[in-house]
Design an enzyme around this catalytic site. Structure first.
Site, PDB file in Angstrom:
ATOM      1  N   TYR A  88     -14.998  -1.004   9.183  1.00  0.00           N
ATOM      2  CA  TYR A  88     -13.609  -0.580   9.348  1.00  0.00           C
ATOM      3  C   TYR A  88     -13.121  -0.916  10.750  1.00  0.00           C
ATOM      4  CZ  TYR A  88      -9.597   2.642   9.595  1.00  0.00           C
ATOM      5  OH  TYR A  88      -8.346   3.194   9.761  1.00  0.00           O
ATOM      6  N   ILE A 102      -2.219  -7.385  -1.741  1.00  0.00           N
ATOM      7  CA  ILE A 102      -2.285  -8.057  -0.441  1.00  0.00           C
ATOM      8  C   ILE A 102      -3.196  -9.275  -0.468  1.00  0.00           C
ATOM      9  CG2 ILE A 102      -4.223  -6.739   0.522  1.00  0.00           C
ATOM     10  CD1 ILE A 102      -2.559  -6.619   3.156  1.00  0.00           C
ATOM     11  N   GLY A 105       0.819  -1.205   0.000  1.00  0.00           N
ATOM     12  CA  GLY A 105       0.000   0.000   0.000  1.00  0.00           C
ATOM     13  C   GLY A 105       0.853   1.255   0.000  1.00  0.00           C
TER      14      GLY A 105
END
Length: 322
Positions: free
Chosen positions: A143, A55, A8
């Site tokens: 999240y 990922i 990332g």
């Protein structure tokens, strides 16, 4: 020498952390891992190696680790809070499934792993003021669920397999380098951009809504310092509260108006972001980070505001510096 893979690396934190790590470890390999469509550009591309590392693809992670003899992985892949509520399946796939892939590669190849958590790992049942290091974590967002799961999974891999996992719970991060990417606290970045451009700002968060915030230089330093910390001192690992400042929209406007007196803001609360913000702490107790690895922030609201506006004026109004 450190050989580090950042997954990332072209994101909001990654683009700055990659450059910071390259300057910190000039004799090592600091590899910018990215996904197609988010390729590194400019200095990020030219200053060091980069590789496609999705990922969700454990083979790509393993191949990058082998190719560059990686000893530490910074796992920054995530779907941020507001976006995660619209794409919960993707948020879980990246935040939890992706972390599992990283931890498995780290277990097999003896890598240390940093995976940031967040104030989003707390929920409405958590004490809101001076939130303790160890307290109830029952988030009501996807999240937050992925962050709590990530903390537990990282601790498990340390206790069960000896993987050197470490983490901090980031507050809202404020930066002049990379535009916001869909986080609830991003209003605090947007407000500086509007002020520097001479625009009116419409705030999606109600007055009186306090959230913990941190200037990006402090966040980058924390991410490096926790990985450099003496492991014999660490009682906690995943994840440390770290704090710098807490404010509501009124306070940040007042500070900006010291430099931009005609700055104007109007409230237009966004129900989704407001609900998320209301479920998060107002402020964090970071005494464990201070005692276990000597954490200490360098910026407060006044210092951050001055630095943000200075750099944003350079970005948007370079003629002002002549």
């Amino acid at each position: 020498m450190k050989n580090i893979l950042i997954i990332g690396a072209t994101g909001q934190i990654g683009s700055e952390l990659t450059m910071k790590l390259r300057s910190t470890y000039p004799n090592g390999e600091v590899v910018a891992g990215y996904i197609p469509g988010a390729e590194p550009k400019g200095e990020l591309l030219e200053s060091g190696p980069s590789e496609i590392v999705d990922i969700t693809n454990p083979q790509q992670i393993a191949e990058a680790v082998d190719k560059y003899k990686i000893d530490s992985i910074y796992n920054l892949a995530a779907v941020l809070s507001a976006v995660a509520e619209t794409k919960p399946q993707l948020a879980w796939k990246i935040g939890v499934g992706g972390l599992y892939n990283v931890l498995e590669v780290a277990r097999e190849k003896n890598c240390a792993v940093f995976t940031p958590s967040s104030i989003g790992s707390f929920g409405p049942g958590t004490p809101k003021v001076n939130t303790p290091q160890d307290t109830i974590q029952r988030p009501t967002t996807m999240y937050g669920v992925t962050k709590v799961t990530g903390e537990l999974l990282s601790d498990y891999y340390f206790k069960r397999f000896g993987v050197d996992t470490r983490s901090v719970r980031f507050p809202g991060l404020i930066s002049y380098v990379t535009p916001p990417g869909g986080g609830t606290t991003d209003y605090a970045v947007d407000i500086y951009y509007a002020a520097a451009k001479g625009e009116k700002f419409y705030c999606p968060i109600k007055p009186g809504t306090f959230m913990d915030m941190m200037y990006m230089p402090d966040a980058l330093r924390a991410a490096i310092e926790i990985m450099e910390a003496d492991p014999s001192r660490l009682i906690h690992r995943n994840s440390f509260n770290i704090a710098s400042m807490s404010f509501d929209p009124e306070m940040i406007v007042a500070e900006i108006k010291n430099a931009v007196p005609d700055f104007c803001m109007e409230y237009k609360p966004d129900p989704l972001r407001q609900a998320i913000a209301d479920s998060w702490p107002d402020s964090l107790d970071d005494s464990c980070a201070r005692s276990e690895w000597d954490w200490k922030p360098e910026y407060d609201l006044k210092g951050m505001t001055a630095d943000m506006l200075k750099h944003l004026y350079l970005k948007f109004k370079p003629e002002n510096t002549k």
